[in-house]
Design a protein around this motif. Structure first.
Motif, mmCIF file in Angstrom:
data_model
loop_
_atom_site.group_PDB
_atom_site.id
_atom_site.type_symbol
_atom_site.label_atom_id
_atom_site.label_comp_id
_atom_site.label_asym_id
_atom_site.label_seq_id
_atom_site.Cartn_x
_atom_site.Cartn_y
_atom_site.Cartn_z
ATOM 1 N N THR A 94 0.831 -1.198 0.000
ATOM 2 C CA THR A 94 0.000 0.000 0.000
ATOM 3 C C THR A 94 0.867 1.250 0.000
ATOM 4 O O THR A 94 2.092 1.187 0.066
ATOM 5 C CB THR A 94 -0.918 0.032 1.233
ATOM 6 N N PHE A 95 0.211 2.385 -0.038
ATOM 7 C CA PHE A 95 0.902 3.669 0.003
ATOM 8 C C PHE A 95 0.328 4.499 1.149
ATOM 9 O O PHE A 95 -0.858 4.401 1.464
ATOM 10 C CB PHE A 95 0.714 4.413 -1.329
ATOM 11 N N SER A 96 1.188 5.303 1.754
ATOM 12 C CA SER A 96 0.773 6.227 2.812
ATOM 13 C C SER A 96 0.199 5.506 4.026
ATOM 14 O O SER A 96 -0.768 5.948 4.631
ATOM 15 C CB SER A 96 -0.261 7.233 2.272
ATOM 16 N N GLU A 97 0.813 4.388 4.371
ATOM 17 C CA GLU A 97 0.448 3.706 5.610
ATOM 18 C C GLU A 97 1.700 3.500 6.452
ATOM 19 O O GLU A 97 2.801 3.362 5.917
ATOM 20 C CB GLU A 97 -0.250 2.373 5.326
ATOM 21 N N HIS A 98 1.511 3.465 7.749
ATOM 22 C CA HIS A 98 2.610 3.399 8.695
ATOM 23 C C HIS A 98 2.848 1.958 9.159
ATOM 24 O O HIS A 98 2.016 1.079 8.956
ATOM 25 C CB HIS A 98 2.308 4.277 9.910
ATOM 26 N N TYR A 99 3.976 1.767 9.811
ATOM 27 C CA TYR A 99 4.256 0.434 10.353
ATOM 28 C C TYR A 99 3.219 0.050 11.401
ATOM 29 O O TYR A 99 2.905 -1.133 11.568
ATOM 30 C CB TYR A 99 5.666 0.382 10.947
ATOM 31 N N SER A 100 2.677 1.040 12.092
ATOM 32 C CA SER A 100 1.616 0.740 13.056
ATOM 33 C C SER A 100 0.397 0.136 12.360
ATOM 34 O O SER A 100 -0.313 -0.694 12.931
ATOM 35 C CB SER A 100 1.204 2.015 13.810
ATOM 36 N N ASP A 101 0.159 0.530 11.097
ATOM 37 C CA ASP A 101 -0.917 -0.084 10.319
ATOM 38 C C ASP A 101 -0.597 -1.547 10.029
ATOM 39 O O ASP A 101 -1.480 -2.410 10.053
ATOM 40 C CB ASP A 101 -1.127 0.658 8.999
ATOM 41 N N MET A 102 0.667 -1.817 9.773
ATOM 42 C CA MET A 102 1.063 -3.197 9.513
ATOM 43 C C MET A 102 0.876 -4.054 10.751
ATOM 44 O O MET A 102 0.489 -5.228 10.651
ATOM 45 C CB MET A 102 2.516 -3.248 9.036
#
Length: 416
Positions: A317-325
């Motif tokens: 994806t784009f514009s997502e953080h490691y916290s999203d992962m």
């Protein structure tokens, strides 16, 4: 420059325990381990302006460390670096050349020096600690030392260059928190365009995806295909593959051509990409299911139904953080078949090798908490990959998301 800074340049040889003793003396006397050359210069010359760079004692050690030292001398230097970290040295502060201590070692061909591993380990500890303290309201802590430590970590976090984004370079001055490259809602509301084998944001020219990634996507496809088999020669009777983030459709085309599919699920949220999916006929394919929307919503719906499991899951994806992962990991463990495989485009901190190495360790640690094993395959990224028609693929793109010579390809499955 102070005596502490002079010490870290190893002015006298041989390097012996006097260096370590003197370093401890300075630190125990109250000189901060993050005291910079710039601050010392300003103090000496009565300059009140805040310095814009941070050349710390750790930078100096990495700059002046002899390339060839005996094991005994190396242990002394290792102890000096460990002591600096014990006193709060910043592992990723940048000097006047925009280099972290780890960057300096890489430029000096000293990545194999034990100090580099100490720096990477410090980065992992700092990330885990910052993640932990963010879970609590630190105002309830009354101990002055703990409050001061937390303030220090907050200040360090502001100065650090850790880009907690997939496909994201460190924030530039004009990258506000609501910029498409920083904020998912802004990204989903931005216009995209497909130009010259690339997908970019129309107004800002942020690189979302590029054709040079094809070899990496092939690695991902080959990895997902392994999850199609219950045993090496026993194909699963039902093969479901999920790709999160269509982009240019590179890996999805490979999945269609190379994996014996039952169903191919594509989760995509951006309206311009969904339009591209329709124009290119993906909606008309009998074995393709398009999940329109954010994976945070769509995958939780699948998880709640409890009747669909995947042989392979890919995330890009784009514009997502490691916290999203980390949130995604929560879902993956509920959607992956016992023999299934999870992988992702590993652009975590890929604009700086030392950051990339920190995230490599973090991913491994975090996934192990879910009972998942992560093996990385190191693949050299040919220089020719990023050069097309005698020009860099980044020439017309404002934000690059890759500068590392090695790609760490992740293959993730349940621990046997």
């Amino acid at each position: 420059m102070s005596d502490l800074h002079d010490l870290c340049k190893f002015p006298n040889r041989p390097i012996n325990n006097e260096y370590l003793d003197q370093l401890k003396y300075y630190l125990e006397s109250g000189i901060p381990s993050t005291y910079t050359i710039e601050e010392a210069y300003n103090y000496t010359n009565n300059i009140e302006t805040e310095p814009t760079s941070t050349t710390t004692p750790l930078h100096l050690i990495c700059t002046h460390l002899p390339k060839e030292v005996s094991n005994e001398k190396q242990e002394i230097v290792n102890s000096m670096v460990s002591t600096l970290f014990e006193y709060g040295a910043g592992w990723s502060l940048i000097d006047i050349n925009n280099d972290t201590p780890g960057c300096i070692l890489i430029k000096r061909d000293l990545k194999s020096n034990p100090i580099y591993d100490l720096i990477v380990d410090a980065g992992v500890r700092a990330e885990l600690l910052l993640r932990k303290v963010s879970e609590y309201d630190m105002e309830i802590i009354e101990d002055d030392e703990e409050n001061e430590l937390y303030k220090q970590f907050e200040q360090e976090e502001e100065q650090e260059v850790v880009p907690e984004l997939v496909k994201e370079e460190q924030a530039e001055v004009d990258d506000a928190p609501d910029a498409p490259s920083q904020n998912q809602e802004s990204y989903l509301n931005s216009k995209l365009e497909y130009v010259d084998n690339a997908l970019i944001t129309k107004d800002r020219k942020d690189g979302v995806m590029m054709s040079w990634e094809s070899n990496i996507m092939k690695l991902g496809c080959d990895t997902l295909k392994k999850g199609s088999f219950i045993e090496p020669n026993e194909l699963d009777s039902e093969v479901n593959i999920l790709n999160i983030g269509f982009g240019m459709g590179i890996i999805d085309t490979m999945i269609q051509n190379e994996i014996p599919l039952t169903k191919h699920y594509i989760c995509e949220a951006h309206p311009d990409v969904l339009k591209k999916l329709k124009e290119d006929g993906w909606y008309d394919r009998s074995n393709v299911v398009i999940l329109e929307g954010r994976w945070q919503d769509k995958l939780n719906e699948i998880l709640s139904n409890g009747n669909l499991f995947f042989n392979g899951i890919y995330y890009d994806t784009f514009s997502e953080h490691y916290s999203d992962m980390l949130d995604l990991f929560d879902i993956v463990v509920g959607l992956l078949k016992p023999h299934g495989i999870f992988s992702f485009f590993n652009g975590l901190g890929a604009d700086r090798q030392v950051i990339y190495d920190v995230y490599k360790k973090l991913v491994d640690l975090d996934l192990s908490n879910y009972g998942l094993d992560c093996k990385f395959t190191e693949v050299e990224v040919p220089k020719s990959t990023l050069i097309q028609n005698d020009k860099s693929v980044w020439d017309d793109v404002k934000r690059s998301y890759w500068s590392c010579p090695i790609y760490y390809h992740p293959e993730i499955k349940y621990i046997d």
